[in-house]
Design an enzyme around this catalytic site. Structure first.
Site, PDB file in Angstrom:
ATOM      1  N   GLU A   5       0.824  -1.227   0.000  1.00  0.00           N
ATOM      2  CA  GLU A   5       0.000   0.000   0.000  1.00  0.00           C
ATOM      3  C   GLU A   5       0.850   1.267   0.000  1.00  0.00           C
ATOM      4  O   GLU A   5       2.046   1.235   0.298  1.00  0.00           O
ATOM      5  CB  GLU A   5      -0.963   0.003   1.187  1.00  0.00           C
TER       6      GLU A   5
ATOM      7  N   LYS B 167      -4.804  11.139   0.759  1.00  0.00           N
ATOM      8  CA  LYS B 167      -5.065   9.788   1.294  1.00  0.00           C
ATOM      9  C   LYS B 167      -6.479   9.397   0.885  1.00  0.00           C
ATOM     10  O   LYS B 167      -7.431  10.084   1.241  1.00  0.00           O
ATOM     11  CB  LYS B 167      -4.945   9.822   2.819  1.00  0.00           C
TER      12      LYS B 167
ATOM     13  N   VAL C  65      -5.475   0.682   3.086  1.00  0.00           N
ATOM     14  CA  VAL C  65      -5.716  -0.761   2.998  1.00  0.00           C
ATOM     15  C   VAL C  65      -6.977  -1.019   2.166  1.00  0.00           C
ATOM     16  O   VAL C  65      -6.996  -1.898   1.291  1.00  0.00           O
ATOM     17  CB  VAL C  65      -5.848  -1.377   4.414  1.00  0.00           C
TER      18      VAL C  65
ATOM     19  N   ASP D   2     -16.538   5.973  14.366  1.00  0.00           N
ATOM     20  CA  ASP D   2     -15.425   6.096  13.424  1.00  0.00           C
ATOM     21  C   ASP D   2     -14.846   4.714  13.173  1.00  0.00           C
ATOM     22  O   ASP D   2     -13.967   4.242  13.890  1.00  0.00           O
ATOM     23  CB  ASP D   2     -14.366   7.053  13.981  1.00  0.00           C
TER      24      ASP D   2
ATOM     25  N   SER E 187     -12.979   2.428  10.403  1.00  0.00           N
ATOM     26  CA  SER E 187     -12.230   2.542   9.144  1.00  0.00           C
ATOM     27  C   SER E 187     -12.932   1.785   8.025  1.00  0.00           C
ATOM     28  O   SER E 187     -13.447   0.684   8.233  1.00  0.00           O
ATOM     29  CB  SER E 187     -10.829   1.973   9.333  1.00  0.00           C
ATOM     30  N   ALA E 188     -12.903   2.380   6.838  1.00  0.00           N
ATOM     31  CA  ALA E 188     -13.450   1.693   5.658  1.00  0.00           C
ATOM     32  C   ALA E 188     -12.619   0.469   5.301  1.00  0.00           C
ATOM     33  O   ALA E 188     -13.030  -0.348   4.476  1.00  0.00           O
ATOM     34  CB  ALA E 188     -13.507   2.657   4.484  1.00  0.00           C
ATOM     35  N   ASP E 189     -11.460   0.318   5.958  1.00  0.00           N
ATOM     36  CA  ASP E 189     -10.671  -0.912   5.747  1.00  0.00           C
ATOM     37  C   ASP E 189     -11.514  -2.138   6.125  1.00  0.00           C
ATOM     38  O   ASP E 189     -11.429  -3.181   5.471  1.00  0.00           O
ATOM     39  CB  ASP E 189      -9.424  -0.930   6.644  1.00  0.00           C
TER      40      ASP E 189
ATOM     41  N   LYS F  92      -3.937  -1.051  14.221  1.00  0.00           N
ATOM     42  CA  LYS F  92      -3.043  -0.104  14.887  1.00  0.00           C
ATOM     43  C   LYS F  92      -3.462   0.096  16.339  1.00  0.00           C
ATOM     44  O   LYS F  92      -4.635   0.164  16.659  1.00  0.00           O
ATOM     45  CB  LYS F  92      -3.021   1.212  14.109  1.00  0.00           C
TER      46      LYS F  92
HETATM   47  N1  PSU Z   1      -0.089   0.716   8.442  1.00  0.00           N
HETATM   48  C1  PSU Z   1       0.923   1.457   8.953  1.00  0.00           C
HETATM   49  N2  PSU Z   1       0.780   2.822   8.884  1.00  0.00           N
HETATM   50  C2  PSU Z   1      -0.323   3.432   8.293  1.00  0.00           C
HETATM   51  C3  PSU Z   1      -1.378   2.624   7.763  1.00  0.00           C
HETATM   52  C4  PSU Z   1      -1.184   1.269   7.866  1.00  0.00           C
HETATM   53  O1  PSU Z   1       1.908   0.913   9.471  1.00  0.00           O
HETATM   54  O2  PSU Z   1      -0.396   4.652   8.232  1.00  0.00           O
HETATM   55  C5  PSU Z   1      -2.584   3.266   7.084  1.00  0.00           C
HETATM   56  C6  PSU Z   1      -3.255   2.243   6.176  1.00  0.00           C
HETATM   57  O3  PSU Z   1      -3.239   2.769   4.876  1.00  0.00           O
HETATM   58  C7  PSU Z   1      -4.666   2.112   6.703  1.00  0.00           C
HETATM   59  C8  PSU Z   1      -4.898   3.498   7.242  1.00  0.00           C
HETATM   60  O4  PSU Z   1      -5.564   1.770   5.694  1.00  0.00           O
HETATM   61  O5  PSU Z   1      -3.646   3.743   7.923  1.00  0.00           O
HETATM   62  C9  PSU Z   1      -6.140   3.551   8.106  1.00  0.00           C
HETATM   63  O6  PSU Z   1      -6.576   4.851   8.151  1.00  0.00           O
HETATM   64  P1  PSU Z   1      -7.999   5.235   8.787  1.00  0.00           P
HETATM   65  O7  PSU Z   1      -7.861   4.866  10.240  1.00  0.00           O
HETATM   66  O8  PSU Z   1      -8.136   6.710   8.564  1.00  0.00           O
HETATM   67  O9  PSU Z   1      -9.036   4.433   8.059  1.00  0.00           O
HETATM   68 MN    MN Z   2     -11.930   7.018  10.233  1.00  0.00          MN
END
Ligand code: PSU
Ligand code: MN
Length: 299
Positions: A23, A84, A104, A134, A136-138, A155
């Site tokens: 990614e 992003k 992701v 909140d 994630s769309a992941d 994370k």
């Molecule tokens: N893995 C990492 N660092 C990151 C991410 C993943 O080690 O920054 C990113 C990925 O792209 C994941 C995104 O999809 O963080 C999630 O963001 P959000 O919580 O806004 O959906």
């Molecule tokens: Mn979010």
């Protein structure tokens, strides 16, 4: 869908060679410059050394690129205007011909469209702490995309029990690579169990094949703990996370900014230890993903 392959990936597809998708949000928004640039090239190198072809995915001029050239990787690493994008942003990115880093969710979407079934990252998105709306769309993307994502769990900044429940409810099979507990990104343990512990790349390949035979549409999440020498103690992690979250609240940081803000704050407050751990787990996950891609072809 119009996909742009670089020569290396086009050749690997033609020769039916193993490919690992990588990614780009982690490059553009997850790691600071110049560590991000170095890591992006290193991840590709590690995939090659382990017998597979790397396909880093990003969007340039609204076009979906699968496998990038050197200049594109450099642009991701140091161009502050790179956006992003998650699933909801795709129509705008294409219509307005934007340059974007894929999360992701969007990397999985593009990789699957390209016929690539293994994807390596650091940590997936999930349900945020203190704001369970909140999500994630992941997560929904993984529920609907039959690929294998190699990661170190979600994370640590997230609500891990809620994220774990979400994965279970939506039928995402969570495997532990040599571990019983779901890894927690910078930490090897979380107190939450994986669905099945496995010890080899071949076992993952077999489970993946079974998923496809069953015609299931959900991803397999292969979780791999951060290498032990880079692990950060839970107490220290909680302390720096609490400080970073407090600052995020004060600064009213929300939405897609929150993840990169917290990661950067934690790195600063740990004198770079979280950054070193993040890079180490990314590299290790790229290696494991390449081994699985190779095993899948050998089945
Ligand atoms: N893995 C990492 N660092 C990151 C991410 C993943 O080690 O920054 C990113 C990925 O792209 C994941 C995104 O999809 O963080 C999630 O963001 P959000 O919580 O806004 O959906
Ligand atoms: Mn979010």
């Amino acid at each position: 869908m119009n996909l742009k392959f670089n020569a290396e990936v086009a050749a690997a597809i033609g020769d039916k060679k193993p490919i690992v998708a990588l990614e780009s949000t982690v490059i553009a928004h997850g790691l600071p410059f110049p560590n991000n640039l170095e890591t992006a090239f290193n991840l590709e190198k590690i995939v090659r050394e382990n017998g597979a072809t790397p396909a880093t995915i990003a969007v340039f001029g609204g076009e979906f690129h699968v496998g990038l050239n050197e200049n594109q990787i450099k642009q991701l690493a140091d161009d502050k205007t790179i956006r992003k994008i998650s699933r909801r942003d795709l129509p705008v990115a294409v219509a307005r011909k934007l340059n974007c880093a894929t999360t992701v969710a969007t990397t999985a979407f593009i990789a699957f469209s390209a016929g690539i079934k293994i994807f390596a990252t650091g940590g997936i998105g999930g349900v945020h702490r203190g704001f369970s709306a909140d999500v994630s769309a992941d997560l929904p993307e993984l529920a609907n995309t039959p690929i294998t994502v190699v990661c170190s769990g979600a994370k640590i900044i997230l609500d891990l029990p809620a994220t774990r429940e979400w994965l279970e409810t939506h039928g995402i099979c969570v495997l532990g690579f040599g571990c019983d507990e779901l890894p927690a990104f910078y930490s090897r343990t979380s107190g939450l169990m994986v669905d099945e512990r496995i010890e080899s790349a071949q076992e993952v390949a077999e489970i993946e094949r079974a998923r496809d035979e069953l015609n299931l549409k959900s991803a397999i999440l292969l979780t791999v703990p951060v290498p032990a020498e880079f692990e950060i103690e839970a107490e220290e992690l909680e302390r720096i996370l609490a400080e970073s979250s407090k600052l995020a609240d004060e600064k009213k940081i929300v939405g897609k900014e929150i993840t990169s803000f917290l990661l950067a704050q934690m790195s600063e407050r740990s004198a770079g230890k979280t950054l070193a751990a993040n890079i180490a787990l990314l590299e290790n996950n790229a290696k494991v993903a390449a081994q699985i891609a190779v095993s899948c072809k050998a089945l």
